[in-house]
Design a protein around this motif. Structure first.
Motif, mmCIF file in Angstrom:
data_model
loop_
_atom_site.group_PDB
_atom_site.id
_atom_site.type_symbol
_atom_site.label_atom_id
_atom_site.label_comp_id
_atom_site.label_asym_id
_atom_site.label_seq_id
_atom_site.Cartn_x
_atom_site.Cartn_y
_atom_site.Cartn_z
ATOM 1 N N CYS A 1 0.824 -1.079 -0.082
ATOM 2 C CA CYS A 1 -0.132 0.002 0.138
ATOM 3 C C CYS A 1 0.778 1.380 0.130
ATOM 4 O O CYS A 1 1.989 1.353 0.530
ATOM 5 C CB CYS A 1 -0.954 0.019 1.318
ATOM 6 N N VAL A 2 0.507 2.336 -0.687
ATOM 7 C CA VAL A 2 1.283 3.443 -0.795
ATOM 8 C C VAL A 2 0.207 4.436 -0.293
ATOM 9 O O VAL A 2 -0.786 4.804 -0.800
ATOM 10 C CB VAL A 2 1.633 3.859 -2.363
ATOM 11 N N MET A 3 0.951 5.292 0.843
ATOM 12 C CA MET A 3 -0.069 6.497 1.597
ATOM 13 C C MET A 3 0.890 7.663 1.386
ATOM 14 O O MET A 3 2.067 7.536 1.444
ATOM 15 C CB MET A 3 -0.450 5.895 2.778
ATOM 16 N N GLY A 4 0.122 8.581 1.572
ATOM 17 C CA GLY A 4 0.743 10.263 1.543
ATOM 18 C C GLY A 4 -0.397 11.143 1.289
ATOM 19 O O GLY A 4 -1.440 10.946 0.609
ATOM 20 N N VAL B 1 -7.114 4.501 6.216
ATOM 21 C CA VAL B 1 -6.265 3.897 7.164
ATOM 22 C C VAL B 1 -6.660 2.580 7.235
ATOM 23 O O VAL B 1 -6.206 1.336 7.518
ATOM 24 C CB VAL B 1 -5.913 4.398 8.294
ATOM 25 N N ASP B 2 -8.138 2.054 7.643
ATOM 26 C CA ASP B 2 -8.795 1.056 7.984
ATOM 27 C C ASP B 2 -8.568 -0.026 6.713
ATOM 28 O O ASP B 2 -8.190 -1.071 7.028
ATOM 29 C CB ASP B 2 -10.240 1.073 8.095
ATOM 30 N N ALA B 3 -8.799 0.561 5.469
ATOM 31 C CA ALA B 3 -8.543 -0.393 4.066
ATOM 32 C C ALA B 3 -7.077 -0.844 4.333
ATOM 33 O O ALA B 3 -6.760 -1.698 3.826
ATOM 34 C CB ALA B 3 -8.806 0.297 2.824
ATOM 35 N N THR C 1 6.217 11.020 1.039
ATOM 36 C CA THR C 1 6.007 12.499 1.285
ATOM 37 C C THR C 1 7.140 13.431 0.262
ATOM 38 O O THR C 1 8.278 12.839 0.127
ATOM 39 C CB THR C 1 6.338 12.569 2.795
ATOM 40 N N ALA C 2 6.689 14.292 -0.151
ATOM 41 C CA ALA C 2 7.452 15.243 -1.109
ATOM 42 C C ALA C 2 8.183 14.537 -2.076
ATOM 43 O O ALA C 2 9.489 14.468 -2.291
ATOM 44 C CB ALA C 2 8.436 15.941 -0.244
ATOM 45 N N GLY C 3 7.645 13.495 -2.651
ATOM 46 C CA GLY C 3 8.050 12.872 -3.812
ATOM 47 C C GLY C 3 9.174 11.721 -3.606
ATOM 48 O O GLY C 3 9.789 11.176 -4.349
ATOM 49 N N SER C 4 9.202 11.140 -2.449
ATOM 50 C CA SER C 4 9.864 10.049 -2.022
ATOM 51 C C SER C 4 9.196 9.252 -0.865
ATOM 52 O O SER C 4 8.480 9.721 -0.074
ATOM 53 C CB SER C 4 11.460 10.405 -1.598
ATOM 54 N N TYR D 1 2.727 11.120 8.019
ATOM 55 C CA TYR D 1 2.484 11.180 6.513
ATOM 56 C C TYR D 1 1.184 11.378 5.763
ATOM 57 O O TYR D 1 1.049 11.592 4.780
ATOM 58 C CB TYR D 1 3.143 9.794 6.033
ATOM 59 N N VAL D 2 0.133 11.090 6.770
ATOM 60 C CA VAL D 2 -1.202 11.127 6.018
ATOM 61 C C VAL D 2 -2.025 12.292 6.634
ATOM 62 O O VAL D 2 -3.043 12.667 5.973
ATOM 63 C CB VAL D 2 -1.799 9.852 5.947
#
Ligand SMILES: Nc1ncnc2c1ncn2[C@@H]1O[C@H](COP(=O)(O)OP(=O)(O)OP(=O)(O)O)[C@@H](O)[C@H]1O
Ligand SMILES: [Mg+2]
Length: 231
Positions: free
Chosen positions: A31-34, A191-193, A205-208, A228-229
């Protein structure tokens, strides 16, 4: 295994991705979060060759992807479900599926498998896809990507704006795919998912990718989600 190592990319002279690294393994949900604007969609577009990278490497099982023109990337086995689902709205469900099959020369067996995952689409094969409900359109966008029999599936917020029953159906489908060994990269804000689906979570965050953590011992009030989220 899909591997992004220290990639830079952006739009014109605006750099968005800055030394971004990410790994997605078979049978795993990454999963990718941001936050909004962090560069999640840009990262997926860089993988798909829709924008070019100016540094770093992107490989699939060791084979470089960056040298491929954009239309060759799906043929290498990477399925992409873009944010806000991009279907050919004028075409029917069956025609959208046909386009997916043609991309990698897949046939009847693949079509049957994909339609078995989404029986609602089978009932609507002759319907123009622009007239499908939002949830049905998302199913079709996923179905079309699965017509490649991808080894990697990239999904950009596939459940955004959908009702709970549809969200459950899409999540169950992704877990089925995971069990067949597909490497899934899921951009997801909830977040739950994420806690329910992820093997690993990459925080952008900020492209990395600032941090990648296994989904063990995380809970809704873990510090990473706040940092981060912002939830
Ligand atoms: N076509 C474009 N031209 C110029 N800048 C762009 C373009 N697309 C995106 N950007 C910029 O790149 C940055 C990252 O955008 P991106 O869409 O990757 O963010 P995201 O993490 O997917 O955000 P969201 O959660 O809102 O979907 C943003 O500052 C955005 O304005
Ligand atoms: Mg996005």
């Amino acid at each position: 295994m899909l591997e992004l190592s220290n990639i830079n990319a952006g739009y014109g002279n605006v750099q968005v991705l800055r030394g971004l690294s990410l790994t997605a393994g078979p049978g795993q949900v990454t999963c990718v979060m941001g936050r909004n604007g962090a560069g999640k969609t840009t990262m997926l577009r860089a993988i798909m060759g829709q924008i070019s990278t100016t540094a770093g490497s992107i490989t699939l099982s060791g084979t470089p992807l960056q040298t491929l023109p954009a239309h060759e990337v799906p043929r290498a086995g990477i399925g992409y479900v873009p944010q806000g689902r991009r279907l050919f709205g004028e075409l029917t469900v069956a025609q959208n599926i046909e386009i997916g099959l043609m991309t990698r020369g897949k046939g009847r067996a693949t079509r049957d498998y994909v339609l078995s995952l989404f029986p609602r689409l089978r009932e609507r094969l002759s319907q123009r896809s622009s007239t499908l409900s939002g949830g049905e359109q998302q199913m079709l966008a996923i179905a079309r990507a699965l017509c490649l029999e991808p080894s990697v599936l990239l999904l950009d917020e596939p459940t955004e704006g959908l009702q709970p029953s549809m969200i459950t159906l899409i999540r169950d489908t992704l877990l089925t795919l995971k069990s067949t060994g597909v490497a899934i990269v899921l951009v997801e804000q909830r977040v739950d998912a994420v806690l329910a689906m992820a093997d690993h979570i990459a925080f952008v965050t900020a492209g990395s990718v600032a941090e990648t953590v296994p989904n063990t011992g995380l809970s809704t009030d873990s510090a990473q989600f706040k940092t981060y989220v912002g939830v």
